[in-house]
Design an enzyme around this catalytic site. Structure first.
Site, mmCIF file in Angstrom:
data_model
loop_
_atom_site.group_PDB
_atom_site.id
_atom_site.type_symbol
_atom_site.label_atom_id
_atom_site.label_comp_id
_atom_site.label_asym_id
_atom_site.label_seq_id
_atom_site.Cartn_x
_atom_site.Cartn_y
_atom_site.Cartn_z
ATOM 1 N N SER A 41 0.794 -1.233 0.000
ATOM 2 C CA SER A 41 0.000 0.000 0.000
ATOM 3 C C SER A 41 0.828 1.286 0.000
ATOM 4 C CB SER A 41 -0.929 -0.077 1.208
ATOM 5 O OG SER A 41 -1.815 0.982 1.240
ATOM 6 N N ALA B 177 -2.819 1.901 20.149
ATOM 7 C CA ALA B 177 -1.608 1.278 19.611
ATOM 8 C C ALA B 177 -1.799 1.102 18.114
ATOM 9 C CB ALA B 177 -1.404 -0.083 20.274
ATOM 10 N N SER B 178 -0.782 1.425 17.335
ATOM 11 C CA SER B 178 -0.859 1.228 15.889
ATOM 12 C C SER B 178 -0.949 -0.260 15.570
ATOM 13 C CB SER B 178 0.401 1.823 15.242
ATOM 14 O OG SER B 178 0.601 1.221 13.980
#
Ligand code: 16G
Ligand code: ZN
Length: 547
Positions: free
Chosen positions: A61, A514-515
């Protein structure tokens, strides 16, 4: 032994992986065994679904050129069912260990889902974006497919992510019910994608009475595969030829992918990408590297940059469909709603709920959550992440109602046109997943129909000033959230401190999560003024660091 040799060719050790919101993703170097494992899991998944076609997309992406990743797409074009994510994770990690561990993990999966490999057939379609590591990783994936046995795989070569989702879903039309059919792959050619959406565009233009774009459009394709597909689809088409310019279109130059350009760059930096001049008339948009996100923007007469992000796309579409439903006289029968995440600007939510009076639902980050909510809650469900990833989904029952009304009830010309337009927009939009190309076409069609300039679109509401910061912490897993990621349940006590900081600023809102794609925690803050938004972000950032 031959099977083991196939495995060993792609075997590497040293890393552990987890199937997250975007599938498996990391630096491309270590991904070979993961690809092999995904070939196996996708094959078993298709066998489990009695031979329905399963899609696989090799992409990272908006991430840098040296990264890559892979995700599995279910037969209707949606993300793989969540319960299989942990199965995929187990097989991938065992493939990074040893052949014995791998064989064991595969048997456990087959047993737990009731698949007998020798007795069943699987079908897979695969594609990749323009990354340099793509061809190598494809080979590892195809080796995995070969290893499972009894799986037919078709390689579409390079596609955008939404093309792969769409073609996988089309491959199963009629076949999902008729499980015995064994038409060879490919069941659908890539041109079906172009034909479907261009034909909807042409019909909309005819009914709405426009024969050119309202103003010039510049597309920044992030030097990704979207460039090749836009060229193929639009640049030789009489409707678009004159007014569409393509920049950052060098998709062969792998090192330039997403570099100083693309949707993520523009949204994060809130400025023009390389190659787009502020003085250019009309409207601009940026895709990300695999063309499943799009954001629009323009510069005003004082050269000030204005971003029209995923929230603005959602609000424009919500307003448009609300009016069409009213014009068609079906607003009571067909429900309309918008799905956002906590990152949606507070002004956009207030505008949709209070001005448009359209319901808004909030889900955790990640397309699968928004998509699911939109499909299950509304007849026409508009979902967008602020970063530009989203689409509109239409329930088959609602479309049938509209079609019946169009065919059987005497309605005035205004209602007739509205019914036709809703039905045609359901064909112009790629409903399987956010799609930069078809979202762009839908937005351009809406702007043409409304005769709106980019300024008019932008002036519907004003974003609250906001700030997003990334905080690197020793252990991000201690940050656990509830209420669609808007509040922390852990570490204990932190949420109360954040709440106190929020209460000190006007129109303040802030949250911490949190990512899912990076080893970090993200802090979002918004407030009535830029100074306060920055102050709030800084305060919450410091609070997070104390844990
Ligand atoms: C993934 C998601 C994207 C989300 C992003 C959040 C999909 C296909 N992609 O890229 O929608 O916005 O993760 O990243 O679901 P973060 O967890 O690092 O903030
Ligand atoms: Zn993307």
């Amino acid at each position: 032994m031959e099977d083991q040799a196939l495995f060993e060719q792609h075997h590497k050790t040293g890393q552990t992986f987890s199937y997250g919101t975007a599938g498996f993703r990391s630096k491309s170097d270590g991904l070979d065994p993961v690809m092999f494992a995904v070939g196996v899991v996708a094959g078993i998944r298709s066998m489990f679904l009695e031979g329905s076609v399963v899609g696989v997309m090799i992409t990272a992406s908006h991430n840098p050129p040296e990264d890559n990743g892979v995700k599995i797409v279910d037969p209707r074009g949606e993300m793989m069912e969540q319960s299989w994510e942990k199965l995929a994770t187990q097989v991938a990690n065992s493939a990074c260990e040893s052949y014995e561990a791998f064989c064991h993990a595969v048997s456990v999966v087959c047993m737990s889902v009731g698949v007998k490999r020798s007795a069943m057939k699987g079908r897979i379609v695969v594609a990749r974006d323009s990354r340099a590591s793509g061809p190598r990783l494809l080979q590892a994936f195809l080796a995995g497919v070969k290893w499972v046995g009894n799986v037919e795989a078709y390689d579409y070569g390079t596609l955008t992510t939404p093309q792969l989702h769409f073609l996988a879903s089309q491959s199963n039309i009629g076949k999902l019910e008729d499980k015995t059919s064994a038409a060879p792959l490919p069941r659908v050619h890539e041109t079906a994608y172009y034909d479907t959406f261009l034909s909807a565009w042409t019909s909309i233009a005819q009914i709405a009475g426009f024969d050119s774009l309202p103003y010039p459009v510049t597309i920044d394709a992030a030097n990704g595969i979207g460039a090749a597909k836009v060229r193929e689809m639009l640049l030789n088409h009489p409707f678009f030829q004159k007014d569409v310019s393509l920049v950052n279109a060098d998709w062969h130059a792998a090192a330039l992918l997403n570099h100083q350009c693309g949707a993520d760059f523009v949204k994060t930096n809130q400025r023009l990408p390389q190659g787009v001049e502020g003085s250019r008339a009309g409207i601009n948009c940026s895709f990300d590297g695999d063309a499943d996100r799009v954001v629009f923007y323009f510069c005003d007469s004082e050269a000030k940059f204005h971003l029209l992000d995923g929230d603005k796309l959602a609000t424009l579409l919500a307003r448009f469909f609300k009016t069409l439903l009213e014009d068609a006289g079906v607003q009571e029968q067909v429900s309309l709603g918008v799905v956002q995440t906590a990152y949606a600007n507070g002004s956009s939510t207030a505008y949709i709920e209070r001005i448009l009076q359209v319901p808004v639902s909030c889900t955790p980050t990640g397309v699968k959550h928004l998509h699911h909510e939109a499909v299950t809650r509304f007849d026409i469900g508009i979902y967008f992440e602020a970063n530009g990833h989203g689409t509109v989904v239409f329930s088959p029952q609602a479309l049938q109602k509209l079609q019946d009304k169009l065919e059987t009830v005497e309605v005035g010309p205004h209602a007739h046109r509205a019914l036709q337009l809703i039905l045609l927009f359901s064909k112009l939009i790629n409903q399987t997943v956010g799609d930069a190309i078809t979202d762009m076409l839908a937005i351009l069609a809406v702007l043409s129909i409304l005769k709106w300039s980019p300024e008019t679109w932008d002036s519907e509401y004003t974003d609250l000033p906001n700030k997003l910061v990334k905080v690197v912490v020793p252990d991000r897993t201690i940050f656990k959230t509830t209420n669609a990621e808007r509040q922390l349940t852990s570490p204990p006590g932190l949420q109360a401190k954040i709440d106190a900081a929020i209460a000190r600023v006007l129109r303040g809102r802030s949250f911490v999560r949190a990512s899912g794609t990076e080893d970090a925690v993200r802090v979002y803050a918004e407030a009535a003024t830029e100074t306060e938004a920055h102050l709030l972000a800084k305060e919450v950032d410091e609070l997070v660091r104390t844990y």
